[in-house]
Enzyme design. Structure first.
Site, PDB file in Angstrom:
ATOM      1  N   TYR A   1     -90.910   6.660  72.657  1.00 22.09           N
ATOM      2  CA  TYR A   1     -89.709   5.750  73.455  1.00 22.09           C
ATOM      3  C   TYR A   1     -91.192   4.431  74.049  1.00 22.09           C
ATOM      4  CZ  TYR A   1     -86.976   3.796  76.809  1.00 22.09           C
ATOM      5  OH  TYR A   1     -85.510   3.190  77.428  1.00 22.09           O
TER       6      TYR A   1
ATOM      7  N   SER B   1     -88.701  -1.935  78.934  1.00 15.88           N
ATOM      8  CA  SER B   1     -89.236  -0.801  79.967  1.00 15.88           C
ATOM      9  C   SER B   1     -89.779  -0.493  80.673  1.00 15.88           C
ATOM     10  CB  SER B   1     -88.550   0.461  78.970  1.00 15.88           C
ATOM     11  OG  SER B   1     -88.972   1.893  80.247  1.00 15.88           O
TER      12      SER B   1
HETATM   13  N1  LIG Z   1     -81.094   4.686  81.402  1.00 16.29           N
HETATM   14  C1  LIG Z   1     -82.638   3.915  81.409  1.00 16.29           C
HETATM   15  O1  LIG Z   1     -82.927   4.648  82.290  1.00 16.29           O
HETATM   16  C2  LIG Z   1     -83.069   3.049  81.171  1.00 16.29           C
HETATM   17  C3  LIG Z   1     -84.551   2.563  81.508  1.00 16.29           C
HETATM   18  C4  LIG Z   1     -85.655   1.305  80.751  1.00 16.29           C
HETATM   19  C5  LIG Z   1     -84.718   0.810  79.525  1.00 16.29           C
HETATM   20  N2  LIG Z   1     -83.881   1.020  79.608  1.00 16.29           N
HETATM   21  C6  LIG Z   1     -83.062   0.735  78.186  1.00 16.29           C
HETATM   22  O2  LIG Z   1     -81.910   0.195  78.676  1.00 16.29           O
HETATM   23  C7  LIG Z   1     -81.285  -0.347  77.655  1.00 16.29           C
HETATM   24  C8  LIG Z   1     -79.603  -0.047  77.904  1.00 16.29           C
HETATM   25  O3  LIG Z   1     -80.102   1.286  78.399  1.00 16.29           O
HETATM   26  P1  LIG Z   1     -78.374   2.238  79.123  1.00 16.29           P
HETATM   27  O4  LIG Z   1     -78.950   3.084  80.026  1.00 16.29           O
HETATM   28  O5  LIG Z   1     -77.569   1.600  78.565  1.00 16.29           O
HETATM   29  O6  LIG Z   1     -78.137   2.896  77.449  1.00 16.29           O
HETATM   30  P2  LIG Z   1     -77.100   3.583  76.980  1.00 16.29           P
HETATM   31  O7  LIG Z   1     -75.805   3.608  78.006  1.00 16.29           O
HETATM   32  O8  LIG Z   1     -77.093   4.408  76.454  1.00 16.29           O
HETATM   33  O9  LIG Z   1     -75.502   2.864  76.040  1.00 16.29           O
HETATM   34  C9  LIG Z   1     -77.225   2.471  74.861  1.00 16.29           C
HETATM   35  C10 LIG Z   1     -76.317   1.294  73.975  1.00 16.29           C
HETATM   36  O10 LIG Z   1     -77.019   0.613  72.849  1.00 16.29           O
HETATM   37  C11 LIG Z   1     -76.040   0.807  72.042  1.00 16.29           C
HETATM   38  N3  LIG Z   1     -76.367   1.408  70.597  1.00 16.29           N
HETATM   39  C12 LIG Z   1     -77.547   2.004  70.036  1.00 16.29           C
HETATM   40  N4  LIG Z   1     -77.832   3.061  69.217  1.00 16.29           N
HETATM   41  C13 LIG Z   1     -77.646   1.125  68.160  1.00 16.29           C
HETATM   42  C14 LIG Z   1     -77.057   0.754  66.917  1.00 16.29           C
HETATM   43  N5  LIG Z   1     -77.355   1.132  66.232  1.00 16.29           N
HETATM   44  N6  LIG Z   1     -76.367  -0.288  66.979  1.00 16.29           N
HETATM   45  C15 LIG Z   1     -75.957  -0.989  67.769  1.00 16.29           C
HETATM   46  N7  LIG Z   1     -75.431  -0.628  68.939  1.00 16.29           N
HETATM   47  C16 LIG Z   1     -77.100   0.201  69.135  1.00 16.29           C
HETATM   48  C17 LIG Z   1     -74.993   1.907  72.264  1.00 16.29           C
HETATM   49  O11 LIG Z   1     -73.648   1.417  71.367  1.00 16.29           O
HETATM   50  P3  LIG Z   1     -72.502   2.461  70.990  1.00 16.29           P
HETATM   51  O12 LIG Z   1     -71.562   2.948  72.244  1.00 16.29           O
HETATM   52  O13 LIG Z   1     -72.394   2.607  70.199  1.00 16.29           O
HETATM   53  O14 LIG Z   1     -73.568   4.317  71.243  1.00 16.29           O
HETATM   54  C18 LIG Z   1     -74.469   1.854  73.078  1.00 16.29           C
HETATM   55  O15 LIG Z   1     -73.841  -0.351  74.119  1.00 16.29           O
HETATM   56  C19 LIG Z   1     -81.713   0.362  76.348  1.00 16.29           C
HETATM   57  O16 LIG Z   1     -82.539  -0.154  75.296  1.00 16.29           O
HETATM   58  C20 LIG Z   1     -83.047   1.592  77.054  1.00 16.29           C
HETATM   59  O17 LIG Z   1     -83.898   1.478  76.527  1.00 16.29           O
HETATM   60  C21 LIG Z   1     -82.887   2.331  79.837  1.00 16.29           C
END
Ligand SMILES: NC(=O)c1ccc[n+]([C@@H]2O[C@H](COP(=O)([O-])OP(=O)(O)OC[C@H]3O[C@@H](n4cnc5c(N)ncnc54)[C@H](OP(=O)(O)O)[C@@H]3O)[C@@H](O)[C@H]2O)c1
Length: 292
Positions: free
Chosen positions: A154, A141
């Site tokens: 975070y 991030s």
């Molecule tokens: N959205 C943002 O603003 C943003 C910005 C910068 C970076 N990021 C990073 O991008 C990545 C993806 O984010 P996103 O926005 O796509 O989030 P998201 O839509 O909430 O998806 C999170 C994913 O992580 C999986 N996950 C969470 N806990 C887990 C566990 N204990 N074991 C296995 N899988 C797990 C979830 O699986 P389930 O379906 O099983 O819950 C889901 O597939 C993250 O690392 C986040 O920190 C996000």
């Protein structure tokens, strides 16, 4: 590595960035193994990809990455499938005043966002090191380089993940394994709840669509770059933060106010007195550092 040669284990595939990433990777010719906790969501996504691109090799394997037995089973399944790229994308959000977090929340966030990708990389590295070429991509991030009020735990995870990646990249330099770090800014997925959206609005923080992050993921895979951060003002603010973090402190008054009460203090336009700190504050108002 060319996407067409990539066999990617993608964690967090059932989430917003993961789904878009799986679509972009397979569109570019990669084979994917999808993983997340929900077997149902993974099976549905795999079917969707097969419907669009019937010749794509797409598999799924459900795993909870906070469990070491699941990490071992996932790693074995990915090796049997002949994986050569690991994308550590799974993550858990954490936003709010630090003093209000329960210890169990802190532990769970660091377990998911820092320990799990390190342990999965550890499990898979011997295999990856024996491939002619392999990549490990950490989805970190912008908040892994620029920490903002409200994101203490975070950022601890994402800074840690970046430190791990940097050390491993240097350790493996000259080997066939490339280690890369992708730093998205705030992105429109379920990851960001109403409190974060209010904070974003109050601080003028820009948000990307997941497809933009997915395109950057494919570009990073196909490039020699060690790191890629999304968003110009965010990357610039992160660089300034690396050189002079206390200068940036003065530019985050609005973010502190937004954390305390998004619709009151934070929406007020601060006067910018002529000091070196306030010039950062005022430039932060024009092009606010973003997050995630
Ligand atoms: N959205 C943002 O603003 C943003 C910005 C910068 C970076 N990021 C990073 O991008 C990545 C993806 O984010 P996103 O926005 O796509 O989030 P998201 O839509 O909430 O998806 C999170 C994913 O992580 C999986 N996950 C969470 N806990 C887990 C566990 N204990 N074991 C296995 N899988 C797990 C979830 O699986 P389930 O379906 O099983 O819950 C889901 O597939 C993250 O690392 C986040 O920190 C996000």
């Amino acid at each position: 590595m060319r996407a067409i040669d990539a066999r990617v284990l993608l964690t967090g595939a059932s989430g917003g960035i993961g789904r878009a990433g799986a679509q972009a990777l397979t569109k570019a010719g990669a084979a994917v193994m999808l993983t997340g906790r929900s077997a149902e969501a993974l099976a549905a996504l795999a079917d969707e990809i097969r419907d669009t691109r019937p010749r794509t090799d797409v598999q799924w394997h459900d795993a909870d990455l906070t469990r070491s037995a699941d990490i071992a089973a996932l790693s074995a399944a990915a090796q049997a499938w002949n994986v050569n790229v690991l994308v550590n994308n799974a993550g858990q959000p954490s936003f709010g005043p630090f003093s209000e977090f329960e210890p169990a929340h802190v532990e769970q966030v660091l377990r998911t966002n820092l320990l799990a990708p390190i342990l999965l990389t550890h499990a898979m590295l011997p295999w990856l090191a024996r491939r002619p070429a392999a990549n490990v991509i950490q989805v970190g991030s912008v908040l892994g380089r620029l920490a903002l009020p409200g994101f203490s735990v975070y950022s601890a995870g994402k800074f840690g993940l970046r430190g791990f990646s940097e050390a491993l990249r240097r350790e493996l330099a000259g080997s066939g394994v490339r280690v890369q770090y992708l730093g998205p800014r705030s992105t429109r997925t379920r990851f960001n709840d109403a409190a974060v959206l209010a904070y974003n609005e109050a601080t003028g923080t820009a948000m990307d669509e997941p497809a933009r992050v997915a395109a950057a993921l494919v570009e990073l895979l196909e490039s020699d770059a060690a790191e890629r951060f999304l968003g110009f003002p965010e990357s610039l603010a992160a660089r300034v933060n690396g050189l002079a973090p206390t200068l940036v402190d003065g530019g985050l008054r609005r973010h502190r106010a937004a954390l305390a009460g998004p619709r009151t203090e934070a929406t007020r336009v601060d006067p910018a007195p002529a000091t070196s700190e306030s010039s950062i504050e005022s430039s932060a108002h024009r092009t606010p550092p973003s997050r995630r």
